[in-house]
Design a protein around this motif. Structure first.
Motif: not given
Lengths: 640, 331, 109
Positions: A421-432, A574-576, A608-616, A629-634
């Motif tokens: 599905l070329p229309q969508i690129d997506l990355f998500a992360m959940l860290k409890s 999107a994030y918590t 992917r990079d956006m979330i990785r860098l945000m996480s860093i 608190d749990d951290i979730t980013m998508l």
């Protein structure tokens, strides 16, 4: 070898220090008082010795003095014929063996027929008594001390002692008595009657006196001259004053002057370069000669020193015995300590059932032993509990790990998820924050060309939250099969969650559905942080969402939905609140501003990079502080 | 008391023995004018160190007693050389003895009066009517001259040999020698500060004392021996000056042998003071020289006291055996 | 977190101060349930001293709300700090609760 760190050793050292100090004090006091007593006793003794000696000498001198006095008075009374004088003098010698010589000497021209000089002298020689007539230009007796001094002073006179050359170096002294006669009605000085006293016996008598080992006595003449002395070369050569000069000892001169004044003293003195001395001195009444008794200080206290040596010896022996006894007693008393210590080592090695020593002394040792026994029991119980608790904890932890795996398996984490599905690129992360958490994200394809994604945050954390999350995720998939609009899905989800929700848990929830054909995004929000839209044009802003409450609270709540047209290149982040509320040590939050500024920097990056860098950035902010608190980013990128 | 008599007998015998040996050319009998003591240390040292023997002399030293004086020895030919006070020498000459001074050792007077401070005698004027002890042995002229000059009449008390009378208070004032009796008094327990001292030298009577005398006849017959004796004696004094302890011990030893009471303390004092008296100090005088002024001064005293004229001139009385031109200063 | 209560007129005023995060919410929940069991008819929660609230905290607010609704009582919140108010707004809770700017207003209700 002595173990200096042993209790017994330390106690003994302390006891020894205290007892030794005590003994030293006692000894010093004993010494002080005993010295005083000895000094007093010695003084008494010296006074008595000198007194006895003086008495004995006086007993000889005084009767002797009577003889010339008698001669003088008979002369004055004119009872003797001048020609019979030699017989009288010889008789005196014959009757008085202590007398060496006797004389009668007359004033110049007293008997005109006898000439200027007239002196009769009887003396001993070879055990015989002789008499001679003396006087002449070669024997001008008028100016000799024995004659001149009593003549001028008109009173009796004991001469200074002098050596008799002929009698085998015998020391002599003469006692002179002036006599007077009345001529032409006038009392006139007529002459001198004398006796000579040989002093040999005096030296023997005085030298016989011994005080302690080397103490001795001697006699001094009125001028301070040695009359007797154990060192016979002193006699008639040296006086207390000449010795004062020769020895450089002014104290001797001082004593000499006291003697001349007739003073009597018991005193201590020191001669240069010699040990301390004690002296007692007193005068003879007859002739003012003096007796001096001298003895070394060292000897006076010799008995005390001997006693001290013995005392110190006994004290030392006593101290050694005390040490040995103490050592034994302490070792016996402290034996339980050693045993308890051994037990402690055993317990430390894990042997909780080790037997403690039996102590029945009802003292601190028993207390210690009882306390130790108590500790042993407590320790044992504690360890059993700990084992159980640890086992339980391990069990829970392993269950939690499993739960986490299950929970993680519930959310997709294959990226990119839809390679076709070329229309969508997506990355998500959940860290409890804990093993399991209450955050969730999910995405899936609905009806071939609809892409659904969701982010949620269950109130609370941990297992309850994770169960609620699992429920939400499961319900979402189930409901999404049936309903196709976000609002309907949300209402259905809410109803299911709110039903019998006794625990009042809730979940904030955002979901969106992108129509892949048109790029239109339908979305609905249940009290969740609005996601951020990063437009291809560069604009970054949070979704403008009407208010609504989290899911699970009120069954019949009506959720609304909105839509917007995505353009190729737009991204949705999107994030918590675990992101914005990530805390560091100083309780500072990560804050939305920071998040936005990072999004601004990374808006061209891949999800992917956006979330990785945000996480860093978040990790940098949080540092060592535990995750609160749990951290979730998508991030979803729409490529058109 | 018999002892005294015996001593004199013994001495007489010694003297007799010695007199038999005099007359030989290298034999010289010397008598000091008093018993052995540090006052004559130079002679004993010269003998002990062999200075006399070095000069080829056979010297014997004899001593007078409290009752027989050195002058008698000289007169009787029992001594060749004697020492005398200058006054005694001059008096002997005045009395007709043909005596000459051949060397003058002492340059100053050591005579002094002492009184106990407690007696209240503070000046020589206070001597008026007081008992003043004076030695019988022949130098009473000088104290007498001083008293006469000041018109003071003390009660003169002749004393033979001890200071006991003074110590006991039998006399108020005592004539003493600074080097001898003054220190005997000190060594009998009286402190210096308890005494008032009157040095005759402070009253214009700084008259030399010990000198060496012989008969004019001896001098004429044996000038070389006498000179040798004088020179060796000078050497003896110099040695005693440099070795005081030795000299003191030597003297004390001699005194012991003569049974004379002795101790180092006193002899040390005496040697010191006697040597002090030998120093010229303010006088322009050679060692062993009798200064003409001192001669004239002493004669004038004698003439005044004796109310007579002294028969000899300086050059007749003083016949130095050591020429001053040849005098070698001693270190 | 510190919770204190005070009876003002007919209302029980609970004052919560400090942070109300996950770790503290358990204790807070216990205290609150105890108070609720006393059956008060009117409870006002003064949040002037409340600095932070987590979702766990919000849940307890919800518990109070539901309980009070169940017994026909009245629950209101007052004096919310702006940051907390924002949380309430965002999560839509401001729609659920009766929120007043200050205690006075809440008491008049």
């Amino acid at each position: 070898m002595i173990k200096t760190n042993r209790l017994s050793f330390r106690i003994i050292i302390r006891v020894l220090i205290i007892t030794t100090s005590l003994f030293v004090v006692i000894l010093l006091g004993y010494n002080y008082y005993t010295s005083k007593i000895i000094r007093e006793a010695t003084k008494e003794n010296a006074i008595e010795l000198a007194g006895n000696l003086a008495g004995r000498i006086e007993q000889i001198l005084q009767p002797m003095e009577k003889i010339p006095e008698m001669v003088a008075s008979t002369m004055e009374l004119g009872l003797i014929h001048p020609d019979s004088l030699d017989i009288i003098l010889q008789n005196i010698l014959l009757r008085n063996p202590t007398i060496y010589g006797a004389a009668i000497a007359f004033e110049p021209d007293y008997f005109p027929e006898k000439g200027r000089y007239h002196m009769l002298y009887a003396y001993r020689e070879n055990d015989k008594v002789h008499s001679v007539i003396l006087g002449g230009d070669n024997y001008n007796y008028f100016y000799m001390d024995w004659y001149q001094i009593p003549a001028i002073m008109q009173k009796t006179y004991w001469t200074e002692p002098y050596f008799d050359e002929g009698g085998g170096n015998t020391l002599m002294a003469t006692y002179s008595v002036p006599f007077f006669c009345t001529r032409d009605g006038e009392k006139r000085f007529a002459g001198i009657a004398t006796v000579d006293l040989e002093l040999h016996w005096l030296t023997d008598m005085v030298n016989a006196i011994r005080i302690f080992d080397t103490g001795y006595a001697f006699m001094l003449s009125r001028n301070g001259m040695a009359v007797t002395h154990p060192d016979r070369t002193m006699i008639m050569n040296k006086s207390i004053f000449s010795n004062a000069e020769e020895w450089g000892a002014p104290i001797m001169r001082e004593i000499g002057r006291e003697l001349i004044r007739g003073e009597s003293q018991f005193r201590q003195y020191t001669l240069p370069g010699r040990p301390k001395l004690w002296a007692y001195y007193r005068n003879l009444e007859s002739n003012q000669w003096s007796i001096m008794v001298v003895f070394p200080d060292r000897e006076m206290y010799a008995s005390l020193r001997a006693m001290n040596t013995m005392l110190i010896f006994f004290i030392l022996v006593g101290l050694i015995l005390l040490s040995l006894i103490l050592s034994g007693v302490i070792n016996r008393l402290s034996k339980p300590l050693v045993q308890v210590a051994d037990s402690a080592r055993s317990i430390a090695a894990g042997n909780f059932n080790v037997k403690l020593p039996q102590i029945t002394t009802r003292d601190e040792m028993q207390e210690l032993r009882d306390a130790f026994a108590h500790m042993q029991r407590e320790l044992s119980t504690y360890l059993i509990n700990l084992k159980e608790a640890t086992a339980a904890k391990e069990k829970i932890e392993s269950e939690l790990r499993i739960a986490r795996d299950i929970q993680m398996a519930m959310i997709p984490h294959t990226f990119p998820p839809f390679p076709d599905l070329p229309q969508i690129d997506l990355f998500a992360m959940l860290k409890s924050a804990k093993e399991v958490g209450g955050d969730l994200y999910d995405f899936f394809i609905m009806d071939k060309d609809k892409f659904c994604f969701a982010v949620g945050d269950v109130s609370g954390k941990g297992v309850p939250a994770s169960l609620f999350m699992a429920m939400t995720r499961t319900l979402l998939r189930t409901i999404a099969d049936r309903e196709k609009s976000p609002a309907l899905i949300m209402e259905s989800l809410n109803r299911s969650l709110a039903f019998n929700n006794e625990s009042n848990m809730f979940v904030t929830f955002f979901m969106g559905i992108i129509d892949l054909r048109t790029g239109i995004l339908h979305f609905s929000n249940a009290g969740h942080n609005p996601p951020v839209l990063l437009s291809a044009s560069g604009e970054i802003k949070a979704f403008d969402i009407s208010k609504s409450i989290p899911l699970g609270l009120f069954e019949d709540f009506v959720y609304t939905e909105s839509s917007l047209q995505l353009k190729p290149g737009d991204q949705i982040f999107a994030y918590t609140d675990g992101v914005t509320e990530a805390e560091n040590k100083s309780d500072e939050l990560f804050e939305e501003e920071r998040m936005f500024s990072i999004l601004e920097q990374q808006r061209q990056s891949s999800p992917r990079d956006m979330i990785r860098l945000m996480s860093i950035a978040i990790e940098d902010h949080v540092g060592d502080h535990p995750q609160s608190d749990d951290i979730t980013m998508l991030t979803v990128a729409y490529n058109g | 008391m018999l002892a005294m008599k015996r001593l004199y007998t013994v001495l007489f015998m010694i003297i007799t023995c010695l007199s038999q040996t005099t007359g030989q050319d290298n034999r010289i009998v010397f008598s000091p004018h008093w018993l052995p003591q540090a006052q004559f240390a130079g002679f004993y040292v010269a003998l002990d160190q062999g200075f006399y023997a070095e000069k080829g002399l056979d010297v014997e030293i004899i001593h007078p007693s409290a009752t027989v004086n050195a002058l008698t020895f000289l007169e009787q030919g029992k001594a060749d050389i004697i020492s005398l006070f200058l006054v005694t020498g001059l008096e002997a000459a005045r009395n007709g003895l043909d005596i000459v001074n051949i060397a003058q050792f002492s340059q100053h007077s050591a005579i002094m009066f002492v009184s106990k401070k407690e007696s209240g005698i503070e000046s020589i004027e206070d001597f008026q009517g007081k008992k003043l002890g004076i030695w019988m042995s022949g130098f009473q002229e000088v104290p007498e001259a001083l008293m006469a000059e000041r018109n003071i009449q003390p009660q003169w008390v002749p004393i033979m040999s001890t200071v006991n009378m003074f110590l006991l208070g039998g006399i108020d004032i005592m004539t003493v020698m600074w080097y001898n009796e003054y220190n005997q008094i000190f060594l009998s327990g009286i402190n210096h500060d308890e005494l008032n001292s009157f040095f005759l030298s402070d009253y214009g009577y700084n008259i030399p004392e010990d000198g060496m005398y012989t008969l004019r006849q001896n001098l004429e017959e044996r000038p070389e021996e006498l000179r040798a004796f004088a020179e060796a004696t000078v050497q003896g004094w110099a040695y005693a000056t440099a070795n005081r302890e030795y000299a003191v011990e030597l003297v004390v030893d001699l005194m012991r042998k003569a049974n004379i009471p002795s101790n180092k303390a006193h002899q040390r004092w005496m040697l010191g003071k006697v040597l002090e008296m030998q120093q010229p100090r303010d006088k322009e005088v050679y060692p062993t020289q009798l200064h003409p002024d001192d001669f004239r001064h002493t004669i004038s005293i004698i003439e005044r006291v004796r109310n007579t004229r002294f028969p000899l001139g300086y050059d007749q009385f003083f016949k130095p055996v050591i020429p001053f031109t040849e005098y070698q200063p001693q270190p | 977190m510190k919770l204190s209560k005070e009876k003002l007129n007919d209302a029980l005023v609970l004052t919560v101060e400090g942070r109300l995060d996950t770790t503290q919410s358990d204790a807070f929940e216990k205290d609150i349930i105890q108070i609720l069991d006393e059956g008060e008819q009117k409870i006002i929660l003064d949040c002037s001293g409340l600095n932070y609230i987590s979702s766990s905290g919000l849940r307890i607010f919800l518990i109070i709300q539901k309980k009070m609704m169940g017994i026909g009582g009245q629950f209101s919140i007052c004096s919310l700090q702006p940051a907390i108010m924002e949380v309430f707004d965002m999560s839509g809770f401001s729609m659920i609760f009766s929120i007043h700017p200050d205690l006075e207003t809440a008491l008049k209700q």
